[in-house]
Design a protein around this motif. Structure first.
Motif, PDB file in Angstrom:
ATOM      1  N   GLN A   1      98.876  81.176 -37.085  1.00  0.00           N
ATOM      2  CA  GLN A   1      99.209  80.563 -38.197  1.00  0.00           C
ATOM      3  C   GLN A   1      97.980  80.568 -39.137  1.00  0.00           C
ATOM      4  N   GLY A   2      96.852  80.803 -38.489  1.00  0.00           N
ATOM      5  CA  GLY A   2      95.627  80.712 -39.325  1.00  0.00           C
ATOM      6  C   GLY A   2      95.061  79.280 -39.971  1.00  0.00           C
ATOM      7  N   LEU A   3      95.459  78.392 -38.713  1.00  0.00           N
ATOM      8  CA  LEU A   3      95.256  77.083 -39.091  1.00  0.00           C
ATOM      9  C   LEU A   3      93.840  76.730 -38.563  1.00  0.00           C
ATOM     10  N   ASP A   4      93.428  75.673 -39.363  1.00  0.00           N
ATOM     11  CA  ASP A   4      92.064  74.963 -38.804  1.00  0.00           C
ATOM     12  C   ASP A   4      92.515  74.168 -37.760  1.00  0.00           C
ATOM     13  N   PRO A   5      91.627  74.273 -36.652  1.00  0.00           N
ATOM     14  CA  PRO A   5      92.320  73.226 -35.288  1.00  0.00           C
ATOM     15  C   PRO A   5      92.007  72.137 -35.492  1.00  0.00           C
TER      16      PRO A   5
END
Length: 282
Positions: A96-100
């Motif tokens: 999803q291309g999210l920042d962890p």
């Protein structure tokens, strides 16, 4: 991010070792390797992204921070959470291309961990049921006086249970599940209702773990004070977890000393009364 067969096999191995008696009992197995906080580090090392693994593990650990298994009653299987939920959550966060470290990534990780943990209870009870067969073999060996067979029952036969209900399910679900999670990227867009629901529910799940923990440790209203001190210090002074833990240790030592004073005072007072009575008798 994808998971190879070798990586999936390593995850399955650690899922098995997380509850194997041969690893040192529940102390090293279930209560160390099986915890999401430790499992996140191991999954991060295996999958080559330690930061994402630890952050996903921390998010799931908060939800299950007060998880206990009284009498073998299990509401969620931490082995499945640590070695199936965390790897799949890492794949989902990357897909999803999210920042962890973002709130959305935390919500997505906790939602997937909870789903896998509930499914993992089936694997847990499957392991326990098959272990009953080995126990029956052990009792027959004891009745016949064949005590050497007990070692086989304790340290060899349980591997069959964990291979069937820990290693193989983890291997298959991590390898095939990673592809399925990646495919969901196109089926469930970020701005869709399904993903927003996962984020919202996942953000609320840590409250459940904290509430269960409070129910276990809070007996009076005053017990809330030290609990909220850490949140206050972190919010107002910007302290990290290590600093907050050191300050908590200081308060714990002070509290311990005060409690010991309360215990020692009645004993000392009682001692003086005994001495006075002895002097009067003399």
């Amino acid at each position: 991010m994808s998971i190879s067969w070798l990586q999936a096999a390593l995850l399955g191995l650690f899922a098995s070792l997380a509850s194997m008696p041969g690893m040192g009992g529940t102390s090293i197995g279930n209560y160390t390797l099986g915890r999401p906080l430790v499992g996140g580090l191991i999954c991060g090392i295996i999958l080559g992204d330690i930061k994402t693994g630890i952050l996903c593990g921390v998010a799931m650990q908060v939800v299950y921070i007060a998880l206990v298994t009284p009498g073998g009653t299990v509401s969620a299987d931490v082995r499945a959470i640590s070695y199936i939920g965390i790897p799949l959550a890492m794949v989902a966060v990357k897909a999803q291309g999210l920042d962890p470290a973002s709130v959305k990534a935390t919500g997505l990780a906790t939602s997937m961990g909870t789903l896998v943990g509930t499914v993992g209870t089936v694997l847990f009870y499957g392991t326990a049921t098959l272990n009953l067969v080995w126990q029956g073999i052990g009792w027959k060996a004891v009745e016949k006086g064949d005590f050497h067979k007990i070692y086989t029952v304790d340290f060899i036969l349980p591997w069959i249970s964990h291979i069937l209900f820990s290693f193989i399910p983890t291997l298959i679900m991590c390898k095939l599940g990673a592809s399925a999670v990646t495919a969901l990227k196109n089926a469930l867009p970020m701005d869709g209702i399904a993903m927003k629901t996962l984020f919202t529910v996942g953000a609320l799940l840590p409250c459940v773990g904290i509430a269960i923990l409070l129910k276990q440790i809070v007996e009076t209203a005053a017990d809330f004070i030290p609990f909220f001190v850490g949140f206050t210090l972190a919010a107002s002074l910007g302290l990290n977890l290590v600093s907050a833990a050191c300050i908590s240790l200081i308060f714990a030592v002070i509290y311990y000393k005060l409690e010991m004073i309360k215990v020692e005072r009645p004993a000392v007072a009682g001692g003086y009364d005994d001495d006075d009575e002895e002097e009067e008798d003399i």
